[in-house]
Enzyme design. Structure first.
Site, PDB file in Angstrom:
ATOM      1  N   GLU A 153       0.929  -1.140   0.119  1.00 31.16           N
ATOM      2  CA  GLU A 153      -0.062   0.146  -0.012  1.00 31.16           C
ATOM      3  C   GLU A 153       0.971   1.335  -0.082  1.00 31.16           C
ATOM      4  OE1 GLU A 153      -3.530  -0.296   2.232  1.00 31.16           O
ATOM      5  OE2 GLU A 153      -4.170   1.793   1.946  1.00 31.16           O
ATOM      6  N   ASP A 162      -3.827  -1.168  10.102  1.00 33.30           N
ATOM      7  CA  ASP A 162      -5.162  -1.934   9.527  1.00 33.30           C
ATOM      8  C   ASP A 162      -4.838  -3.364   8.986  1.00 33.30           C
ATOM      9  OD1 ASP A 162      -5.965   0.562  10.038  1.00 33.30           O
ATOM     10  OD2 ASP A 162      -6.040   1.306   7.977  1.00 33.30           O
TER      11      ASP A 162
END
Ligand code: GLA
Length: 354
Positions: free
Chosen positions: A142, A154
């Protein structure tokens, strides 16, 4: 040819917002909403991706020749890109995704996707990686491929958290502890109807501003500044002072919330939620008026210990600590009041309707 199925949940962060990229503490839980992946290996190196939410045409690329497209396919391309950077040779695959983690609500649909796909790749290609490595690969994808400079909360939550326990995580050492939610506590999550955009502006701006504040305090990460330095923080230029104050006080609140959960002190937990929200609103400036209103309405409800915005901010959902057995009725009530006061439509994400 091999066919595998894997899944991973979204997450709701109870407390500890924007602390992860400063090596701080977080306390997320898994949510019932999840991303489900079905993957079938191919004889060539082609990857074809379908998403039930996006539509019928597959997103296609060649494994080992990933290139950024600024579309949802990048989340999968990022994973195979990181794996090939690490010298892992993968073959091609056909992959079907189906997720009911709402986008842009602060429940981390992207980490659910990344972790579900990683799990599918792991079993299809017999990769020897554990849950922690899997989270690291997903975060790297990411940050480095998708281009969103997020922390690791996360991905760790999607990989390791459960629904009835909070995952206390030290994002520096990645040491973690599962803390069962006390029997008297039920969580509710309500979306304000305003969506956020991560890869874009505001998250990045806050990250930069807080890193600037860290430099002024002569540390690399604000994790290394304690409450004993509040006087130094308050003496910084206004914006830097507020950004640093949020991170430093929020870290302290996570540690307190962990103790409150262990002691089943729900009043204390609620007070910490309220203080965290005020800090996000006034010091970190990541809330928006609609979310503040939703928090205010929820906080006034008799079955609520405390409420706060959850996730990256600039819209999205709030998390509410409610009395066990009361969350569903309370959430209906709070959503109705919010809708009539604000003119916007709230959506109850937890408890889910059965
Ligand atoms: C997003 C990021 C996380 C974290 C939160 C804010 O969800 O992905 O790494 O920074 O925002 O707490």
């Amino acid at each position: 040819m091999r066919e595998v199925r894997a899944e991973a949940p979204g997450r709701v962060n109870l407390i500890g917002e924007h602390t992860d990229y400063h090596d701080g503490f977080v306390l997320p839980c898994a949510v019932p909403q999840r991303c489900v992946v079905e993957l079938r290996t191919r004889d060539d190196r082609r990857a074809r991706l379908w998403s039930r939410q996006v539509g019928t045409d597959p997103f296609e690329y060649e494994v080992g020749a990933e290139h950024r497209t600024s579309s949802w396919g990048d989340y999968v391309q990022g994973l195979t890109w990181v794996l090939s950077q690490q010298g892992v040779a993968l073959g091609g695959f056909d992959l079907h995704l189906d997720s009911n983690v709402p986008l842009g609500s602060g429940l981390s649909s992207s980490a659910a996707l990344e972790v579900a796909v990683m799990r599918a790749l792991r079993s299809a290609f017999d990769l020897e990686i554990d849950e922690l490595q899997l989270a690291r690969i997903a975060q790297r994808a990411e940050v480095e491929f998708v281009g969103a400079p997020v922390g690791i909360m996360d991905q760790m939550a999607a990989s390791l958290a459960g629904e009835r326990a909070a995952l206390f995580l030290d994002t520096r050492s990645l040491a973690f502890e599962q803390i069962p939610l006390p029997g008297g506590l039920e969580l509710a999550v309500i979306n304000s109807g305003f969506t956020h955009q991560h890869a874009g502006g505001d998250y990045v701006t806050r990250r930069r501003e807080s890193e600037e504040a860290a430099r002024m305090l002569a540390v690399e990460k604000l994790r290394d500044v304690g409450l004993d330095r509040l006087a130094d923080i308050n003496a910084l230029p206004d914006v830097a002072a507020r950004r640093a104050r949020h991170i430093v006080t929020e870290n302290a609140r996570v540690l307190e919330a962990r103790m409150a959960l262990k002691a089943a002190d729900l009043q204390r937990l609620g007070a910490l939620f309220a203080a965290s929200h005020a800090s996000m609103r006034d010091d970190y400036e990541i809330s928006v008026p609609a979310v503040d209103l939703l928090v205010d309405i929820a906080s006034r409800h008799e079955d609520v210990f405390g409420a706060r915005m959850t996730g990256g901010g600039f819209g999205g959902a709030i998390v509410i600590a409610a009395a066990a057995g009361r969350a569903a009725a309370m959430a209906e009530n709070v959503s109705a009041a919010y809708s009539s006061e604000s003119g916007h439509r709230a959506e109850i994400l937890i408890p889910t309707r059965t």
